[in-house]
Design a protein around this motif. Structure first.
Motif, PDB file in Angstrom:
ATOM      1  N   UNK A  21       0.840  -1.213   0.055  1.00  0.00           N
ATOM      2  CA  UNK A  21      -0.167  -0.047   0.102  1.00  0.00           C
ATOM      3  C   UNK A  21       0.745   1.256   0.021  1.00  0.00           C
ATOM      4  N   UNK A  22       1.483   1.412  -1.018  1.00  0.00           N
ATOM      5  CA  UNK A  22       2.632   2.562  -1.212  1.00  0.00           C
ATOM      6  C   UNK A  22       1.861   3.680  -0.973  1.00  0.00           C
ATOM      7  N   UNK A  23       0.758   4.233  -1.593  1.00  0.00           N
ATOM      8  CA  UNK A  23       0.372   5.576  -1.628  1.00  0.00           C
ATOM      9  C   UNK A  23      -0.453   5.852  -0.406  1.00  0.00           C
ATOM     10  N   UNK A  24      -1.071   4.795   0.404  1.00  0.00           N
ATOM     11  CA  UNK A  24      -1.764   4.866   1.643  1.00  0.00           C
ATOM     12  C   UNK A  24      -0.505   5.255   2.625  1.00  0.00           C
ATOM     13  N   UNK A  25       0.595   4.590   2.468  1.00  0.00           N
ATOM     14  CA  UNK A  25       1.668   4.584   3.543  1.00  0.00           C
ATOM     15  C   UNK A  25       2.471   6.022   3.177  1.00  0.00           C
ATOM     16  N   UNK A  26       2.300   6.252   2.006  1.00  0.00           N
ATOM     17  CA  UNK A  26       2.870   7.492   1.851  1.00  0.00           C
ATOM     18  C   UNK A  26       1.975   8.797   2.197  1.00  0.00           C
ATOM     19  N   UNK A  27       0.940   8.654   2.374  1.00  0.00           N
ATOM     20  CA  UNK A  27      -0.139   9.583   3.058  1.00  0.00           C
ATOM     21  C   UNK A  27       0.093   9.683   4.726  1.00  0.00           C
ATOM     22  N   UNK A  28       0.423   8.486   5.163  1.00  0.00           N
ATOM     23  CA  UNK A  28       0.473   8.462   6.579  1.00  0.00           C
ATOM     24  C   UNK A  28       1.961   9.005   7.047  1.00  0.00           C
ATOM     25  N   UNK A  29       2.871   8.933   5.977  1.00  0.00           N
ATOM     26  CA  UNK A  29       4.282   9.334   6.238  1.00  0.00           C
ATOM     27  C   UNK A  29       4.378  10.758   6.535  1.00  0.00           C
ATOM     28  N   UNK A  30       3.089  11.522   5.949  1.00  0.00           N
ATOM     29  CA  UNK A  30       3.238  13.062   5.940  1.00  0.00           C
ATOM     30  C   UNK A  30       3.216  13.517   7.674  1.00  0.00           C
TER      31      UNK A  30
END
Length: 509
Positions: free
Chosen positions: A90-99
């Protein structure tokens, strides 16, 4: 946005443009504060767009929201609609959470994804190799449910589509077939059918007889032959609000987002000035653009209440969208612990309606603190694709009875408190439904869609589809204003092995 750990992940470039908006910033209304809406709002405010995020409920997270409850013993707790696996693809979901947490310390890894059938068969993914195609072969070699003799009995010609999954071709080939029929054609072993592929179909809260085989095969690509992350996953280390949404809400407000919680949007209509107007509690509020990030029922209701939105074919397509059957999440606070060797998560099959069991104190801080203080356990049970006319009290009792079969020590536990959540708001991807599913873009260029119900040309599903379409919706609007969008990541869009792709092509002729 950082990529996932798989070096073969595909980068989806963003539309080129200025780094941020210049001059008077456009004002976008994002309707729905689930994963898709949060992704869209984040992508827009980071480029200088003014955003108002409308959410009918009083909290963020949509179908992953949580809310406070008071237990019978007086303890405060957080209830939700249940466990969700944050897979490493889930690269993009995890990218969102990395914010809000660049190292993703909000998540904790679950060491295995064990599966258990009532007939006594067990499977595990902990020791399965991660690199395709050795992961699929390793599962066969290690699985007691799927032996080499079973492999020889399979229909290789029918299984060829698994070897080279591409979007949208997989839908063109298999959307007219049910997941159950596809597995029957392959002659997939019955035990392995329940313990492996049924896990995927149940992820969609759907009966395999109603689910499009294309979605099932896409999942096989995402988790097996398309990526090296496999089926091991992470979970939030605290309840959803505390771990995920409250930090992200603060991030959005810091960047200028107006969070309008407890606010239902009653209708949308095009404005003569070129931007859509929303009706909220009797007030008409104009925006330059809208992101509709609603669940299936919410989108249908809003479009039905907005007769001038879109065109007739688009409106008919939205009206035809269906929701998956009801599901039940039962959370039990027990007065004694389950056995210490029990897994934090266990997928089940053959136990009537029980689909999985979670022992929350194995990973969630709030549950662990309650269990430590009381000497008990917090156990969660899921039952998917239930009969809409089912007797709810009887189903709840039946679910607890199945827990006693799976973990016999719980028969002697007293239930200090129990909460039962019945919902029926997940999208259904029925046989033959792909052509009618809406896309991110709508007939009105100022209105875009986002959510796990939305059709996209990328190999994504479930929560990752929600996050990905949220970013894509924002990118579509940013492109209109000449602003650079956000690059995305997905698993490879085709099978990773050239030899297997060549073999798959033989089945097309």
């Amino acid at each position: 946005m950082r990529r996932g750990p798989d070096r073969r992940a595909r980068r989806v470039p963003a539309p080129y443009g200025r780094e941020r908006v210049t001059g008077t910033a456009p004002h976008v209304g994002v309707i729905g504060a689930g994963i898709a809406g949060l992704a869209a709002a984040t992508a827009l405010v980071e480029r200088g767009v003014r955003v108002t995020l409308y959410e009918r409920e009083h909290s963020l997270g949509g179908r992953l929201a949580g809310w406070p409850v008071r237990l019978a013993d007086g303890s405060p707790a957080t209830m939700s609609r249940g466990f969700h696996a944050f897979f490493r693809q889930y690269y993009n979901l995890r990218g969102l959470l990395r914010r809000v947490d660049p190292e993703l310390r909000m998540l904790t890894g679950v060491p295995d994804y064990p599966l258990r059938h009532s007939g006594g068969t067990h499977d595990s993914f902990a020791r399965v190799p991660r690199t395709p195609p050795w992961n699929a072969l390793g599962f066969v070699a290690l699985s007691p449910a799927f032996g080499w003799r079973d492999l020889l009995r399979m229909n290789p010609a029918a299984a060829l589509p698994l070897l080279d999954v591409r979007v949208p071709r997989v839908y063109e080939r298999l959307d007219g077939v049910s997941a159950a029929e596809f597995l029957s054609r392959i002659r997939f072993p019955e035990a392995a059918h329940h313990l492996a592929f049924e896990v995927f179909s149940r992820s969609f809260f759907a009966d395999p007889r109603e689910l499009s085989a294309a979605e099932l095969v896409l999942m096989f690509h995402i988790y097996f032959l398309g990526s090296s992350e496999g089926l091991l996953f992470d979970v939030p280390a605290e309840p959803f609000p505390q771990a995920l949404w409250e930090p992200l809400g603060r991030y959005l407000e810091k960047h200028g987002t107006r969070l309008s919680l407890g606010t239902a949007v009653d209708g949308v209509e095009p404005d003569e000035g070129g931007g859509p107007t929303v009706t909220v509690e009797g007030r008409r509020l104009r925006h330059d653009a809208l992101v509709l990030a609603l669940d299936t029922g919410g989108l249908r209701r809003l479009v039905a209440a907005s007769p001038d939105l879109g065109d007739a074919p688009w409106r008919c397509a939205v009206a035809r969208l269906r929701t998956a059957p009801p599901f039940l999440v039962s959370r039990l606070w027990l007065d004694r612990p389950v056995a210490p060797d029990r897994a934090g998560f266990l997928g089940t099959s053959g136990y009537a309606s029980l689909d999985n069991v979670s022992v929350l104190e194995r990973w969630e801080g709030e549950a662990a603190r309650w269990a430590h203080r009381t000497g008990g356990s917090v156990v969660e049970l899921h039952a998917y694709a239930l009969d809409p006319g089912a007797d709810r009290a009887a189903e709840q009792e039946r679910l607890v009875a199945q827990l006693h079969r799976v973990y016999p020590e719980t028969r002697h536990a007293r239930i200090i408190d129990a909460r039962h959540e019945w919902r029926a708001d997940c999208p259904l991807f029925p046989v033959g439904g792909f052509p009618g599913r809406p896309t991110v873009r709508t007939p009105d260029p100022s209105v875009v869609l986002a959510g796990d119900l939305v059709r996209t040309g990328l190999p994504v599903a479930l929560m990752e589809r929600a996050a990905t379409t949220g970013f894509l919706a924002a990118n579509a609007l940013l492109e209109r204003w000449g602003v650079r969008g956000h690059a995305l990541w997905t698993v490879p869009e085709k099978g990773r092995s050239a030899s297997l792709r060549a073999l798959a092509r033989l089945g097309e002729h």
